[in-house]
Design a protein around this motif. Structure first.
Motif, mmCIF file in Angstrom:
data_model
loop_
_atom_site.group_PDB
_atom_site.id
_atom_site.type_symbol
_atom_site.label_atom_id
_atom_site.label_comp_id
_atom_site.label_asym_id
_atom_site.label_seq_id
_atom_site.Cartn_x
_atom_site.Cartn_y
_atom_site.Cartn_z
ATOM 1 N N ARG A 60 7.983 10.196 -6.582
ATOM 2 C CA ARG A 60 9.040 9.939 -5.604
ATOM 3 C C ARG A 60 8.763 8.651 -4.838
ATOM 4 O O ARG A 60 9.670 7.877 -4.543
ATOM 5 C CB ARG A 60 9.156 11.111 -4.632
ATOM 6 C CG ARG A 60 10.303 10.926 -3.643
ATOM 7 C CD ARG A 60 10.363 12.015 -2.600
ATOM 8 N NE ARG A 60 11.375 11.710 -1.621
ATOM 9 C CZ ARG A 60 11.299 12.027 -0.336
ATOM 10 N NH1 ARG A 60 10.240 12.661 0.130
ATOM 11 N NH2 ARG A 60 12.267 11.699 0.495
ATOM 12 N N GLY A 61 7.473 8.400 -4.550
ATOM 13 C CA GLY A 61 7.114 7.194 -3.820
ATOM 14 C C GLY A 61 7.409 5.929 -4.594
ATOM 15 O O GLY A 61 7.676 4.877 -4.006
ATOM 16 N N LYS A 62 7.424 6.030 -5.935
ATOM 17 C CA LYS A 62 7.636 4.848 -6.764
ATOM 18 C C LYS A 62 9.057 4.727 -7.302
ATOM 19 O O LYS A 62 9.519 3.629 -7.598
ATOM 20 C CB LYS A 62 6.644 4.861 -7.930
ATOM 21 C CG LYS A 62 5.199 4.702 -7.464
ATOM 22 C CD LYS A 62 4.212 4.751 -8.622
ATOM 23 C CE LYS A 62 2.787 4.596 -8.124
ATOM 24 N NZ LYS A 62 1.792 4.651 -9.218
ATOM 25 N N THR A 63 9.743 5.847 -7.444
ATOM 26 C CA THR A 63 11.094 5.807 -8.022
ATOM 27 C C THR A 63 12.183 6.198 -7.043
ATOM 28 O O THR A 63 13.357 6.006 -7.315
ATOM 29 C CB THR A 63 11.184 6.749 -9.241
ATOM 30 O OG1 THR A 63 11.047 8.112 -8.800
ATOM 31 C CG2 THR A 63 10.110 6.445 -10.262
ATOM 32 N N GLY A 64 11.797 6.789 -5.919
ATOM 33 C CA GLY A 64 12.795 7.310 -5.008
ATOM 34 C C GLY A 64 13.169 8.735 -5.383
ATOM 35 O O GLY A 64 12.731 9.268 -6.397
ATOM 36 N N THR A 65 13.997 9.340 -4.556
ATOM 37 C CA THR A 65 14.399 10.732 -4.783
ATOM 38 C C THR A 65 15.486 10.813 -5.843
ATOM 39 O O THR A 65 16.433 10.038 -5.835
ATOM 40 C CB THR A 65 14.910 11.358 -3.477
ATOM 41 O OG1 THR A 65 13.900 11.253 -2.473
ATOM 42 C CG2 THR A 65 15.268 12.826 -3.678
ATOM 43 N N THR A 66 15.336 11.760 -6.754
ATOM 44 C CA THR A 66 16.370 12.024 -7.754
ATOM 45 C C THR A 66 16.683 13.512 -7.738
ATOM 46 O O THR A 66 15.930 14.325 -7.177
ATOM 47 C CB THR A 66 15.904 11.638 -9.170
ATOM 48 O OG1 THR A 66 14.825 12.506 -9.557
ATOM 49 C CG2 THR A 66 15.436 10.187 -9.223
ATOM 50 N N ARG A 67 17.779 13.868 -8.370
ATOM 51 C CA ARG A 67 18.175 15.277 -8.446
ATOM 52 C C ARG A 67 17.100 16.103 -9.159
ATOM 53 O O ARG A 67 16.772 17.208 -8.741
ATOM 54 C CB ARG A 67 19.516 15.387 -9.173
ATOM 55 C CG ARG A 67 20.136 16.770 -9.115
ATOM 56 C CD ARG A 67 21.555 16.773 -9.688
ATOM 57 N NE ARG A 67 22.200 18.040 -9.432
ATOM 58 C CZ ARG A 67 22.836 18.352 -8.322
ATOM 59 N NH1 ARG A 67 22.907 17.458 -7.344
ATOM 60 N NH2 ARG A 67 23.392 19.528 -8.152
ATOM 61 N N SER A 68 16.563 15.529 -10.229
ATOM 62 C CA SER A 68 15.548 16.265 -10.989
ATOM 63 C C SER A 68 14.273 16.454 -10.177
ATOM 64 O O SER A 68 13.587 17.475 -10.304
ATOM 65 C CB SER A 68 15.241 15.548 -12.311
ATOM 66 O OG SER A 68 14.795 14.225 -12.083
ATOM 67 N N LEU A 69 13.939 15.488 -9.342
ATOM 68 C CA LEU A 69 12.752 15.626 -8.489
ATOM 69 C C LEU A 69 12.937 16.759 -7.482
ATOM 70 O O LEU A 69 12.013 17.542 -7.250
ATOM 71 C CB LEU A 69 12.477 14.316 -7.749
ATOM 72 C CG LEU A 69 11.506 13.338 -8.414
ATOM 73 C CD1 LEU A 69 11.475 12.023 -7.652
ATOM 74 C CD2 LEU A 69 10.107 13.932 -8.503
ATOM 75 N N ILE A 70 14.121 16.851 -6.910
ATOM 76 C CA ILE A 70 14.382 17.935 -5.959
ATOM 77 C C ILE A 70 14.243 19.280 -6.650
ATOM 78 O O ILE A 70 13.655 20.229 -6.111
ATOM 79 C CB ILE A 70 15.777 17.770 -5.326
ATOM 80 C CG1 ILE A 70 15.830 16.493 -4.468
ATOM 81 C CG2 ILE A 70 16.134 18.986 -4.464
ATOM 82 C CD1 ILE A 70 17.197 16.157 -3.913
ATOM 83 N N GLN A 71 14.775 19.393 -7.859
ATOM 84 C CA GLN A 71 14.641 20.630 -8.625
ATOM 85 C C GLN A 71 13.180 20.942 -8.903
ATOM 86 O O GLN A 71 12.746 22.102 -8.829
ATOM 87 C CB GLN A 71 15.416 20.511 -9.939
ATOM 88 C CG GLN A 71 16.930 20.461 -9.756
ATOM 89 C CD GLN A 71 17.667 20.129 -11.047
ATOM 90 O OE1 GLN A 71 17.063 19.677 -12.019
ATOM 91 N NE2 GLN A 71 18.970 20.351 -11.054
#
Length: 298
Positions: free
Chosen positions: A176-187
């Motif tokens: 997350r620190g390198k790519t930012g927040t995504t929907r898949s990361l939240i899941q």
């Protein structure tokens, strides 16, 4: 569990799953060949290796060769490794996926080191198999690197889901620190039980869509944390109705009827109280009866 016992458990599980999958698509003749190949697992490698080489060079069916690859993956010999790696690198081979998976099951250090190159050079199907191999081998850092290297959104999402399944909280935070927040990361945060990361996103209103998803994901996050106070805090901090609806839904998913009753008692908005009451009723909660009694008494 000791590493050796864990490896044996993985091998036995893989054989069981594979045998179940093969049951409906293998001829009696091939089934006998597969049993013969599996018997080679307990034979000395100087005897088993020449037989397996012959199988791989033959015109036997794909399912027979898949099992030969599996057994080759358990043999500690340069020739066995060369066959498995050569097949894993071949994007045109129908056996590529089986070879890549075999590497993950074997956990061979030299073979695992080659998976990054196979990932970079492979097509989408091969890349998914590499991620599966990393998952089998428990190599969260390798999955993190693969996620950072890919420009394919689908492969990125697969990598993130693998990290979530592994409970790889540190790698998910780095991602997350390198790519930012995504929907898949939240899941993935929900699956791995990373309530801390979900709460940070849930309290950030700079991206309303992600905020709503994070709030709802808090409700299903596998965690022993007391999420009730978190939900109430988010609810009180926000006047937006979409956020408050997400909090209600998240509290329902987490079974927090006490928190919903608290919000019901605090509210002086009839529409809002009606929504909270409906959530309580849907939960078939004793708190719903208490809320109904209070509503009727007003």
């Amino acid at each position: 569990m000791k590493p050796q016992l864990l490896r044996i458990a993985v091998i036995i599980t893989a054989l069981f799953v594979s045998n179940a999958a093969l049951a409906d698509r293998v001829s009696d003749k091939d089934r006998l060949k597969i049993s013969a190949i599996e018997a080679l697992m307990v034979a000395p490698q100087e005897r088993s290796l020449p037989v397996l080489k012959k199988v791989m060079a033959s015109n036997n069916s794909t399912v027979v060769k898949e099992r030969a690859l599996f057994v080759l993956g358990q043999i500690d010999h340069p020739d066995a490794l060369a066959i498995v790696l050569g097949t894993a690198r071949d994007n045109s081979s129908p056996l590529q996926g089986a070879a890549i998976r075999t590497i993950g099951i074997s956990g061979d250090t030299k073979a695992m080191a080659q998976l990054a190159t196979i990932f970079s050079d492979g097509n989408r199907a091969a890349q998914k198999k590499v991620l599966e191999a990393y998952l089998i081998a428990g190599d969260a850092n390798a999955i993190l690197n693969a996620a950072l290297d890919t420009s394919d959104d689908e492969i990125f999402d697969v990598a993130v889901s693998r990290l979530g399944a592994m409970g790889a909280l540190e790698q998910l935070k780095q991602l997350r620190g390198k790519t930012g927040t995504t929907r898949s990361l939240i899941q993935a945060y929900a699956i791995s039980g990373d309530v801390e990361s979900l709460l940070l996103i849930a309290r950030d209103d700079s991206n309303p869509e992600q905020q709503i998803q994070a709030i709802q994901s808090l409700g299903i996050a596998r965690s022993e944390s007391d999420k009730g106070e978190m939900f109430i805090r988010i609810y009180r901090e926000n006047d937006r109705m979409d956020v408050r609806r997400a909090v209600m839904h998240g509290m329902m998913l987490s079974g927090d009827d006490t928190g919903l009753l608290t919000l019901f008692e605090e509210s002086d908005n009839e529409e809002e109280k009606t929504m909270l009451l409906r959530q309580l009723v849907m939960m078939d909660s004793d708190a719903a009866i208490e809320a109904i009694d209070k509503a009727l008494a007003e």
